[in-house]
Design an enzyme around this catalytic site. Structure first.
Site, PDB file in Angstrom:
ATOM      1  N   GLU A 176      27.329  14.625   2.811  1.00 16.22           N
ATOM      2  CA  GLU A 176      28.705  14.241   3.164  1.00 16.22           C
ATOM      3  C   GLU A 176      29.726  14.831   2.195  1.00 16.22           C
ATOM      4  OE1 GLU A 176      29.445   9.994   3.294  1.00 16.22           O
ATOM      5  OE2 GLU A 176      31.493  10.271   3.978  1.00 16.22           O
ATOM      6  N   LYS A 218      27.523  15.298   7.379  1.00 18.82           N
ATOM      7  CA  LYS A 218      28.546  14.275   7.694  1.00 18.82           C
ATOM      8  C   LYS A 218      29.901  14.767   7.199  1.00 18.82           C
ATOM      9  CE  LYS A 218      29.682   9.394   6.945  1.00 18.82           C
ATOM     10  NZ  LYS A 218      29.150   8.030   6.852  1.00 18.82           N
TER      11      LYS A 218
HETATM   12  C1  5MM Z   1      31.153   2.758   4.091  1.00 18.55           C
HETATM   13  O1  5MM Z   1      31.771   3.457   3.009  1.00 18.55           O
HETATM   14  C2  5MM Z   1      30.933   4.406   2.373  1.00 18.55           C
HETATM   15  C3  5MM Z   1      30.741   4.110   0.920  1.00 18.55           C
HETATM   16  O2  5MM Z   1      31.969   4.104   0.260  1.00 18.55           O
HETATM   17  P1  5MM Z   1      32.050   3.673  -1.319  1.00 18.55           P
HETATM   18  O3  5MM Z   1      30.772   4.086  -1.990  1.00 18.55           O
HETATM   19  O4  5MM Z   1      33.250   4.437  -1.788  1.00 18.55           O
HETATM   20  O5  5MM Z   1      32.253   2.205  -1.344  1.00 18.55           O
HETATM   21  C4  5MM Z   1      31.493   5.809   2.637  1.00 18.55           C
HETATM   22  O6  5MM Z   1      30.764   6.817   1.999  1.00 18.55           O
HETATM   23  C5  5MM Z   1      31.416   6.048   4.103  1.00 18.55           C
HETATM   24  O7  5MM Z   1      30.068   6.136   4.494  1.00 18.55           O
HETATM   25  C6  5MM Z   1      32.100   7.318   4.530  1.00 18.55           C
HETATM   26  O8  5MM Z   1      33.261   7.573   3.812  1.00 18.55           O
HETATM   27  C7  5MM Z   1      32.453   7.207   5.993  1.00 18.55           C
HETATM   28  O9  5MM Z   1      33.188   6.024   6.189  1.00 18.55           O
HETATM   29  P2  5MM Z   1      34.512   6.104   7.047  1.00 18.55           P
HETATM   30  O10 5MM Z   1      35.127   4.742   6.909  1.00 18.55           O
HETATM   31  O11 5MM Z   1      35.342   7.208   6.459  1.00 18.55           O
HETATM   32  O12 5MM Z   1      34.031   6.423   8.466  1.00 18.55           O
END
Ligand code: 5MM
Length: 326
Positions: A176, A218
């Site tokens: 990602e 991702k």
């Molecule tokens: C769910 O959030 C994931 C973990 O975030 P933190 O480690 O910063 O708390 C994050 O990696 C998430 O999987 C991705 O950003 C995709 O989430 P979104 O909300 O952008 O679809």
């Protein structure tokens, strides 16, 4: 081993399913709970994840759920471990294994994701307890003079080392590299930076010998900055995103599962649906966090009598995303 990786990767992106990102770190999850008026305790974080997982028929639209380390080590009310409960629900358990994006030395305003130290042993442990895939998120920031080549290289290198370690342990890596929406940049600038970020990542994955057929990417969608005042139609987002991916990604990649990045649930779904009108060598699906769970968190808001309402709100977001990729 290779066959197992390929089979898992294909299952993760197989139509009409996508991936639920429920792997918020303790800090992120706590602030989201507090914003919803829910005390940020370990028990409330656990109860919230249990509410999501127990959504009836979740497996119809969700192939895998990404858990955080805290949830991976917790149990459902009936005593089942979270990863084993997911297997029983016909959903693949995943684990976020990075330890967060930290300031990049001598590169003000930029970040590099950490978590490589001891990762081989941690992966072995997660696999022994049921994990089938992993996730590592790099954060790329667009700004004045940013991102630097140094930040792109450092993050891509870490992603490739993580992905190689995952495949050595027969875990499918979700790779990602998120180019943040934050900022007043144009959609052209987002396309340019996304392409550069992906080029660095693909070059590092190649150098590290990572098998792309056992890898899920991702990425962000190509969109204008959130404070740019610009809006792009789903057709434009789809065209720009697919063109960027096509310019960089080899056909061998197992699939692409987009993050939502702060887009509203409806906009993220509309953009995902518009992508499907383009022919691509890889399936294009979703691995949304906020765009799937925000309405569920609001509907549940920590009230045990509102579990069914929270689950309905999640189902109401899974259904149109699943329909979009069917
Ligand atoms: C769910 O959030 C994931 C973990 O975030 P933190 O480690 O910063 O708390 C994050 O990696 C998430 O999987 C991705 O950003 C995709 O989430 P979104 O909300 O952008 O679809």
């Amino acid at each position: 081993m290779i066959e197992a990786l390929h089979g898992t990767a294909q299952a993760m992106v197989s139509r009409p399913r996508g991936i639920l990102a429920a792997d918020e770190s303790i800090g992120t999850m706590s602030s989201r709970l507090e914003k919803a008026g829910v005390p940020a305790t370990a028990e409330n974080r656990r109860a919230y994840r249990e509410m999501l997982l127990r959504t009836p028929e979740l497996h119809r639209g969700i192939s895998g759920v990404i858990l955080s380390d805290e949830t991976f080590n917790q149990k459902l009310d009936d005593g089942q471990d979270f990863p084993l409960a997911l297997h029983a629900l016909n959903i693949l358990p995943g684990i976020k294994v990075d330890t967060g994006a930290k300031p990049l030395a001598l590169s003000p305003g930029e970040k590099v994701t950490e978590g490589l130290d001891g990762l081989r042993d941690r992966l072995k442990d997660y696999v022994s307890r049921g994990a089938r895939f992993a996730k590592w998120r790099a954060v790329i920031i667009i700004g004045d003079g940013l991102p630097t080549r140094n930040a792109l290289r450092a993050n891509a290198h870490a992603l490739a080392r993580y992905a190689a370690l995952c495949q050595e342990s027969v875990l499918v890596p979700i790779v990602e590299p998120e180019v943040l929406m934050d900022g007043d940049h144009t959609i052209d600038r987002c396309a340019e930076v996304t392409r550069a970020a992906l080029e660095h990542v693909l070059a590092e994955l190649d150098e590290a010998g990572v098998d792309l057929a056992g890898t899920v990417l991702k990425p962000n969608m190509v969109v204008p900055g959130s404070t740019s005042g610009q809006q792009a139609s789903p057709e434009e987002v789809a065209e720009r995103t697919v063109a960027t991916l096509r310019a960089v990604l080899p056909e061998a990649l197992a699939g692409v599962a987009f993050l939502s990045g702060g887009q509203s649930p409806e906009v993220a779904t509309a953009n995902l649906a518009a992508m499907q009108k383009h022919e691509t060598p890889w399936p294009l699906t979703f691995s949304f966090g906020r765009a799937l769970v925000d309405p569920a968190l609001k509907a549940w808001h920590g009230d045990p009598t509102q579990v069914a309402e929270g689950q309905q709100a999640l189902a109401d977001r899974v259904e149109p995303n699943s329909a979009a990729v069917a």
